[in-house]
Enzyme design. Sequence first.
Site, PDB file in Angstrom:
ATOM      1  N   LYS A 121       0.817  -1.224   0.000  1.00 18.87           N
ATOM      2  CA  LYS A 121       0.000   0.000   0.000  1.00 18.87           C
ATOM      3  C   LYS A 121       0.844   1.263   0.000  1.00 18.87           C
ATOM      4  CE  LYS A 121      -4.387  -1.666   1.547  1.00 18.87           C
ATOM      5  NZ  LYS A 121      -5.365  -1.800   2.612  1.00 18.87           N
ATOM      6  N   LYS A 205      -4.931  -9.809  -7.372  1.00 18.49           N
ATOM      7  CA  LYS A 205      -6.196 -10.012  -6.671  1.00 18.49           C
ATOM      8  C   LYS A 205      -7.235  -8.979  -7.129  1.00 18.49           C
ATOM      9  CE  LYS A 205      -5.973  -7.715  -2.520  1.00 18.49           C
ATOM     10  NZ  LYS A 205      -5.911  -7.399  -1.133  1.00 18.49           N
ATOM     11  N   LYS A 208     -10.481  -3.056  -5.072  1.00 15.57           N
ATOM     12  CA  LYS A 208     -11.148  -1.760  -5.254  1.00 15.57           C
ATOM     13  C   LYS A 208     -10.208  -0.758  -5.899  1.00 15.57           C
ATOM     14  CE  LYS A 208     -13.403  -2.317  -0.797  1.00 15.57           C
ATOM     15  NZ  LYS A 208     -13.424  -1.975   0.617  1.00 15.57           N
TER      16      LYS A 208
HETATM   17  P1  TYM Z   1     -10.995  -4.875   3.002  1.00 16.99           P
HETATM   18  O1  TYM Z   1     -11.949  -3.754   3.220  1.00 16.99           O
HETATM   19  O2  TYM Z   1      -9.851  -4.645   2.077  1.00 16.99           O
HETATM   20  O3  TYM Z   1     -11.764  -6.158   2.491  1.00 16.99           O
HETATM   21  C1  TYM Z   1     -12.906  -6.660   3.155  1.00 16.99           C
HETATM   22  C2  TYM Z   1     -12.897  -8.177   3.131  1.00 16.99           C
HETATM   23  O4  TYM Z   1     -12.888  -8.655   1.777  1.00 16.99           O
HETATM   24  C3  TYM Z   1     -11.841  -9.610   1.613  1.00 16.99           C
HETATM   25  N1  TYM Z   1     -11.329  -9.494   0.226  1.00 16.99           N
HETATM   26  C4  TYM Z   1     -11.237 -10.530  -0.617  1.00 16.99           C
HETATM   27  N2  TYM Z   1     -11.557 -11.837  -0.494  1.00 16.99           N
HETATM   28  C5  TYM Z   1     -11.342 -12.632  -1.569  1.00 16.99           C
HETATM   29  N3  TYM Z   1     -10.841 -12.178  -2.758  1.00 16.99           N
HETATM   30  C6  TYM Z   1     -10.509 -10.867  -2.923  1.00 16.99           C
HETATM   31  N4  TYM Z   1     -10.034 -10.434  -4.097  1.00 16.99           N
HETATM   32  C7  TYM Z   1     -10.710  -9.987  -1.822  1.00 16.99           C
HETATM   33  N5  TYM Z   1     -10.493  -8.645  -1.649  1.00 16.99           N
HETATM   34  C8  TYM Z   1     -10.881  -8.373  -0.381  1.00 16.99           C
HETATM   35  C9  TYM Z   1     -10.790  -9.193   2.637  1.00 16.99           C
HETATM   36  O5  TYM Z   1      -9.920 -10.265   2.948  1.00 16.99           O
HETATM   37  C10 TYM Z   1     -11.651  -8.773   3.812  1.00 16.99           C
HETATM   38  O6  TYM Z   1     -12.031  -9.901   4.579  1.00 16.99           O
HETATM   39  N6  TYM Z   1      -8.034  -4.877   7.032  1.00 16.99           N
HETATM   40  C11 TYM Z   1      -9.355  -5.231   6.553  1.00 16.99           C
HETATM   41  C12 TYM Z   1     -10.485  -4.601   7.331  1.00 16.99           C
HETATM   42  C13 TYM Z   1     -10.448  -4.813   8.821  1.00 16.99           C
HETATM   43  C14 TYM Z   1     -10.738  -6.022   9.492  1.00 16.99           C
HETATM   44  C15 TYM Z   1     -10.642  -5.700  10.877  1.00 16.99           C
HETATM   45  C16 TYM Z   1     -11.069  -7.314   9.078  1.00 16.99           C
HETATM   46  C17 TYM Z   1     -10.182  -3.863   9.757  1.00 16.99           C
HETATM   47  N7  TYM Z   1     -10.308  -4.388  10.986  1.00 16.99           N
HETATM   48  C18 TYM Z   1     -10.846  -6.674  11.847  1.00 16.99           C
HETATM   49  C19 TYM Z   1     -11.274  -8.278  10.050  1.00 16.99           C
HETATM   50  C20 TYM Z   1     -11.168  -7.953  11.431  1.00 16.99           C
HETATM   51  C21 TYM Z   1      -9.473  -4.790   5.110  1.00 16.99           C
HETATM   52  O7  TYM Z   1      -8.824  -3.867   4.693  1.00 16.99           O
HETATM   53  O8  TYM Z   1     -10.452  -5.420   4.415  1.00 16.99           O
END
Ligand code: TYM
Length: 347
Positions: A121, A205, A208
């Site tokens: 990032k 992957k 967004k």
């Molecule tokens: P974020 O917002 O990037 O993504 C949300 C969830 O979607 C999953 N994900 C995917 N799964 C499969 N294939 C993909 N291409 C893909 N892109 C995204 C992510 O693994 C995630 O589960 N750091 C986290 C947010 C967060 C969080 C937490 C999660 C903050 N605090 C506590 C769990 C527990 C994030 O940026 O997710």
Amino acid sequence: MSDVAAKSTHPERVFSGVQPSGNLHLGNYLGAVREFVRLQEKHECLYCVVDLHAITVWQDPKALTQSIRELTAAFLACGLDAKRSIIFNQSQVSAHAELGWIFNCVARLGWLNRMTQFKEKAGKDKEAASIALYDYPVLQAADILAYKATHVPVGEDQKQHLELSRDIAQKFNNDFKVPDFFPQPEPLIRDDAARVMSLRDGSKKMSKSDPSDQSRINLTDDADAIAKKIRKAKTDPEPLPDTLKALEHRPEARNLVGIYAALADITSEQVLQEHAGAQFGAFKPALADLCVEKIAPIAGEMRRWLEDIPAIDAVLADGAERAHAIASPILRDTYEVVGLLRTRAIS
Ligand code: TYM
């Protein structure tokens, strides 16, 4: 799930978070949100719009407010039930930031230096990244442990952050000699949809932040857009094989088979049994139909929610109250363990 809980004294509790930064896509849905919906049937669940995480990179304030509501609408449109699950945005429950600070004192610099997502990032100019972007996984640990959550449904990209949460929990318990004060949260990662890849490049992957909208299916896409993106998805000239092994070096084909499997709720092997020998000219329309059937209705439902902003805000207000009620005594106990004097009555 219950095998793990049997080993711990902590009651099963599910927590997960999603960033409000742009549209949800098929990867978020299959990797995470669809699982959230399933888990709420049998477990106590908290689902958090992690707005404090979103501001680790620049967010236009007005757009951020809108994104928080849009993500809440997406959660509801995907089937989360605000009565069963606790749906809220992170900044409304101060325990996240407060516990985050305590965990900053527990986590080690060397641990954070190993986090691969920061490297991705921050890009080349690390000096210009915010301190919060570096510290991001510590706040993530606080999100989970503020509720002593035991299970965390996520996609594969979050695995390393979950390991850090476990390390922080363990070090806190050891340092303060409070064995089992914080649980060791377990990631729940579904094999079939753990990593949905870009439709334009099977080695990246689905994300967004990919500049090409053709690389992902957004939950706001209508039926035509979904079908078109699948029709145009990158593939290879070979027909589908009859074993998964034969897909090893065909990332785009493997990804489409995986998406089909996840949407149909079957294994990739079963997809290959049904479609072995098919050219993509035949497989893509079948995948497009399935994807339209499962995903297109979500956009309509989201629009319906977004016509009623007060209803969305009421869901978040109620969720924040309920989340605060769980986190507040845990935070109070944490302060006591650390030895921080509290003389003022707090709720
Ligand atoms: P974020 O917002 O990037 O993504 C949300 C969830 O979607 C999953 N994900 C995917 N799964 C499969 N294939 C993909 N291409 C893909 N892109 C995204 C992510 O693994 C995630 O589960 N750091 C986290 C947010 C967060 C969080 C937490 C999660 C903050 N605090 C506590 C769990 C527990 C994030 O940026 O997710």
